[in-house]
Design a protein around this motif. Structure first.
Motif, PDB file in Angstrom:
ATOM      1  N   MET A  41      50.627  -7.524 -24.805  1.00 32.20           N
ATOM      2  CA  MET A  41      51.400  -6.277 -24.862  1.00 32.20           C
ATOM      3  C   MET A  41      50.589  -5.137 -25.474  1.00 32.20           C
ATOM      4  SD  MET A  41      55.110  -7.763 -25.924  1.00 32.20           S
ATOM      5  CE  MET A  41      55.869  -6.182 -26.280  1.00 32.20           C
ATOM      6  N   ILE A  42      49.853  -5.448 -26.538  1.00 31.39           N
ATOM      7  CA  ILE A  42      49.033  -4.401 -27.161  1.00 31.39           C
ATOM      8  C   ILE A  42      47.988  -3.919 -26.160  1.00 31.39           C
ATOM      9  CG2 ILE A  42      47.356  -3.931 -28.984  1.00 31.39           C
ATOM     10  CD1 ILE A  42      48.872  -6.097 -30.624  1.00 31.39           C
ATOM     11  N   SER A  43      47.401  -4.884 -25.471  1.00 35.93           N
ATOM     12  CA  SER A  43      46.403  -4.549 -24.464  1.00 35.93           C
ATOM     13  C   SER A  43      47.009  -3.643 -23.396  1.00 35.93           C
ATOM     14  CB  SER A  43      45.886  -5.842 -23.854  1.00 35.93           C
ATOM     15  OG  SER A  43      45.095  -5.581 -22.752  1.00 35.93           O
ATOM     16  N   ALA A  44      48.203  -4.013 -22.925  1.00 35.09           N
ATOM     17  CA  ALA A  44      48.854  -3.226 -21.883  1.00 35.09           C
ATOM     18  C   ALA A  44      49.215  -1.837 -22.396  1.00 35.09           C
ATOM     19  CB  ALA A  44      50.105  -3.944 -21.391  1.00 35.09           C
ATOM     20  N   PHE A  45      49.668  -1.770 -23.645  1.00 38.53           N
ATOM     21  CA  PHE A  45      50.048  -0.484 -24.216  1.00 38.53           C
ATOM     22  C   PHE A  45      48.882   0.496 -24.149  1.00 38.53           C
ATOM     23  CE2 PHE A  45      50.304   2.450 -27.815  1.00 38.53           C
ATOM     24  CZ  PHE A  45      51.554   3.011 -27.599  1.00 38.53           C
ATOM     25  N   PHE A  46      47.724   0.070 -24.633  1.00 37.25           N
ATOM     26  CA  PHE A  46      46.590   0.997 -24.661  1.00 37.25           C
ATOM     27  C   PHE A  46      46.036   1.246 -23.261  1.00 37.25           C
ATOM     28  CE2 PHE A  46      46.654  -0.140 -29.169  1.00 37.25           C
ATOM     29  CZ  PHE A  46      46.700   1.147 -29.683  1.00 37.25           C
ATOM     30  N   ALA A  47      46.165   0.241 -22.379  1.00 36.26           N
ATOM     31  CA  ALA A  47      45.758   0.483 -20.997  1.00 36.26           C
ATOM     32  C   ALA A  47      46.664   1.553 -20.390  1.00 36.26           C
ATOM     33  CB  ALA A  47      45.826  -0.797 -20.185  1.00 36.26           C
ATOM     34  N   GLY A  48      47.952   1.517 -20.747  1.00 35.93           N
ATOM     35  CA  GLY A  48      48.891   2.532 -20.266  1.00 35.93           C
ATOM     36  C   GLY A  48      48.520   3.915 -20.765  1.00 35.93           C
ATOM     37  N   ILE A  49      48.186   3.997 -22.047  1.00 33.06           N
ATOM     38  CA  ILE A  49      47.758   5.277 -22.619  1.00 33.06           C
ATOM     39  C   ILE A  49      46.501   5.764 -21.892  1.00 33.06           C
ATOM     40  CG2 ILE A  49      46.856   6.405 -24.701  1.00 33.06           C
ATOM     41  CD1 ILE A  49      49.552   5.692 -25.405  1.00 33.06           C
ATOM     42  N   GLY A  50      45.556   4.853 -21.714  1.00 30.71           N
ATOM     43  CA  GLY A  50      44.316   5.213 -21.019  1.00 30.71           C
ATOM     44  C   GLY A  50      44.600   5.688 -19.603  1.00 30.71           C
TER      45      GLY A  50
END
Lengths: 354, 261
Positions: free
Chosen positions: A223-232
């Protein structure tokens, strides 16, 4: 060096870099700025991918899908309401969201949260898998996300993509976003949870026997990975000013895989380095794509696409000599930097051993 | 009082009955050994107790610190570890790329109360827990003479030290029951003797109940209060070391029956 000294140095470095981003913003032309911004955005996504792949040891390849979610939240909610009729000219925008316009920061964070939420949903079936199977499953889900986006025309304008997204080719803001991501992930990795992630990477069975709930921690990392990928992804959409489902083909994920493998799986500073090397490297190798005449002879190799050949060869050399990426699982440290300044050649001495 | 008890657990893998109808009664504070020839199902018993396998039939009960008995059959290994049952592995499973210190510190994670956001942001209540954990790990490592090598990669330690570290890592979870799967495997007599002393030492110091699988009979006979013997998944004997040594069925299982006699 004392802990306090290092902290001060780190803060100083961040301030200097921020000042530099300010200078870049004023002094550089928009082409260079765009490359630097792309480096920074790719660094965010590289870092995010390193959380699952490098630190938790889960070979997940869903980054493009999560980026797409972030990019589309920004795309859908930041296009000015009065321009929407012209953007959604084929299928009118769904009236539910037609009049909702969010500030940029809210759309960015919203995109991150949506990506994290989808990661949570995907995580339940997918995170039971390991290794190659997990890679295939996440790759599949990333494609599903893209295809859903392509077909949900009244929300996403389907295959036409969204244009007129307010652009942000401003290095200062993107730098701040990258710095926050970098600090957050560094702190996370140095916390008890980060250690638990590493334990899962090292040995799942032992980690579980030490009381680490595998599913919970893998899901958290995912989830953390996805969160920052979303921001990116959101920042990427703003950099381009348009989003199109084709931007987020699964091949995009391989860019980030390249970044983290080159930089070092399990190294935060390695991901930063990898992002810069890969993004800037691909740009500056463009000279190989242009026809070259030497002494009146046209060298036949120099034609569009040749840079990829050069780039691949460089990559192979890199991987041959730094088998675990440039940084391996090590990090840039102030002590290491001081050591390097004192004995610049020492780092080459041990190469044969590894 | 039984800290760990099973009421006839059976584990069936397809057509193979790895463990059948095993009744264990492990008293608090005892050192209990589980012995038997290769393939007798000893590790399977450990895997059932620690939640890696769910028994085909039967139940496993564990008495918590509060004195309440809970059924732990088929619980997740991580939950069982949280309740206070820690284990080591037959083939050492350290976190190889991490240091000795990190290996032990990771074992403190299961008691962490802070959520991941307060941990990431290093908020005060998390830092308090973290510093507390670090202090405990420091004490533990010092008490077992591993403090000086805390920065070494765990995989670079000599074999005996790796075994020791694995036990220490299990201890760091603050268990009530410690399961040791062949702690002396591959050790020479001297190392085995050291280990025997070490097990006794931690048993007394941390008021542990030790349940171990072991092939070194010197070690087993020396420190066990009670021994269970498994053969082809059947519990063929149970008793004190003296009783086991003179038990005919045990001797038969280990040495075979003389057909001519």
């Amino acid at each position: 060096m004392a802990k306090k000294q290092k902290l001060i140095l780190t803060i100083l470095l961040l301030i200097v870099l921020f000042a530099l981003s300010w200078v870049v913003n004023i002094a550089m032309d928009s082409y260079v700025r765009r490359i630097i911004n792309l480096c920074l955005i790719y660094a965010i996504i590289g870092l995010s991918m390193n959380v699952t792949n490098g630190f938790t040891g889960q070979f997940a390849l869903g980054q493009a899908g999560f980026m797409a979610l972030g990019a589309y939240v920004v795309g859908v909610f930041t296009v000015p309401v009065k321009l929407r009729a012209s953007v959604f000219y084929a299928v009118p925008m769904n009236p539910l969201i037609a009049n909702i316009q969010l500030p940029v920061w809210a759309a960015l964070i919203g995109g991150g949260i949506l990506a994290a939420f989808v990661a949570f949903l995907i995580g339940a079936p997918v995170l039971r898998l390991k290794g190659d199977y997990l890679a295939i499953a996440t790759l599949g889900f990333s494609e599903i996300i893209r295809i859903v986006i392509t077909n949900a025309s009244s929300f996403t304008n389907g295959a036409l993509g969204i244009k007129d997204i307010p652009t942000l080719n401003d290095t200062r803001y993107i730098f701040v976003a990258t710095a926050i991501t970098f600090i957050f992930i560094s702190l996370l990795i140095n916390s008890s949870y980060g250690r638990a992630f590493k334990a899962i990477r090292e040995d799942e069975i032992a980690a579980e026997a030490m009381g680490i709930d595998l599913y919970k921690h893998k899901c958290l990392a995912f989830m953390i990975s996805a969160f920052f990928a979303g921001i990116g992804g959101g920042l990427y959409a703003m950099l381009l000013g348009t989003v199109d489902p084709k931007n987020f083909l699964f091949t995009l994920t391989y860019n980030f895989l390249l970044i983290i493998v080159l930089g070092g799986m399990g190294s935060i500073t390695g991901s930063m380095l990898g992002a810069i090397v890969v993004t800037a490297g691909l740009e500056y190798l463009r000279v190989f794509d242009e026809p070259l005449e030497l002494f009146g002879v046209n060298i036949p190799l120099f034609r569009p696409g040749f840079r990829m050949v050069i780039f691949s060869i460089l990559l192979m050399i890199c991987v041959l000599f730094w088998r675990h990426g440039i940084m391996g699982t090590k990090e840039f440290t102030w002590d290491g930097a001081r050591e390097f300044v004192k004995h610049p050649l020492r780092m080459f001495h041990r190469k044969g051993v590894a | 009082m039984d800290v760990l008890r099973t009421d006839g657990i059976t584990m069936q893998f397809g057509g193979v009955r790895a463990v059948s109808d095993l009744k264990l009664n492990i008293q608090e504070g005892e050192i209990v050994a589980l012995i038997g020839p290769n393939g007798a199902g000893k590790t399977t018993v450990f895997n059932m107790v620690t939640g890696v396998y769910k028994p085909t039939s039967g139940n496993i009960f564990y008495t918590k610190e509060t004195g309440k008995e809970v059924n732990i059959t088929g619980k997740k290994p991580s939950d069982i570890a949280k309740l206070g049952i820690a284990r080591t592995f037959q083939n050492i499973r350290l976190f190889k790329d991490l240091t000795v210190y990190e290996n032990v510190l990771i074992a403190k994670h299961l008691h962490l109360k802070s959520d991941f956001l307060s941990a990431t942001l290093h908020l005060p209540w998390y830092m308090k827990e973290e510093n507390n954990d670090k202090k405990e790990v420091e004490e533990l490592l010092k008490s077992v003479n591993l403090w000086d090598i805390r920065e070494e990669k765990s995989s670079s330690l000599p074999y005996g030290q790796q075994r020791r570290l694995e036990i220490v890592r299990a201890l760091a979870t603050s268990p009530k029951v410690l399961l040791l799967d062949e702690p002396a495997a591959g050790m020479n007599p001297n190392e085995t003797e050291d280990l025997t002393g070490f097990i006794k030492e931690i048993h007394d110091k941390f008021k542990l109940t030790v349940f171990m699988i072991e092939h070194h009979m010197d070690l087993v006979m020396d420190i066990s209060d009670c021994i269970y013997v498994l053969d082809f998944g059947e519990n063929i004997a149970k008793g004190t070391p003296d009783e086991i040594q003179s038990n005919d069925r045990v001797i038969q299982a280990y040495l075979g029956v003389d057909e001519d006699a």
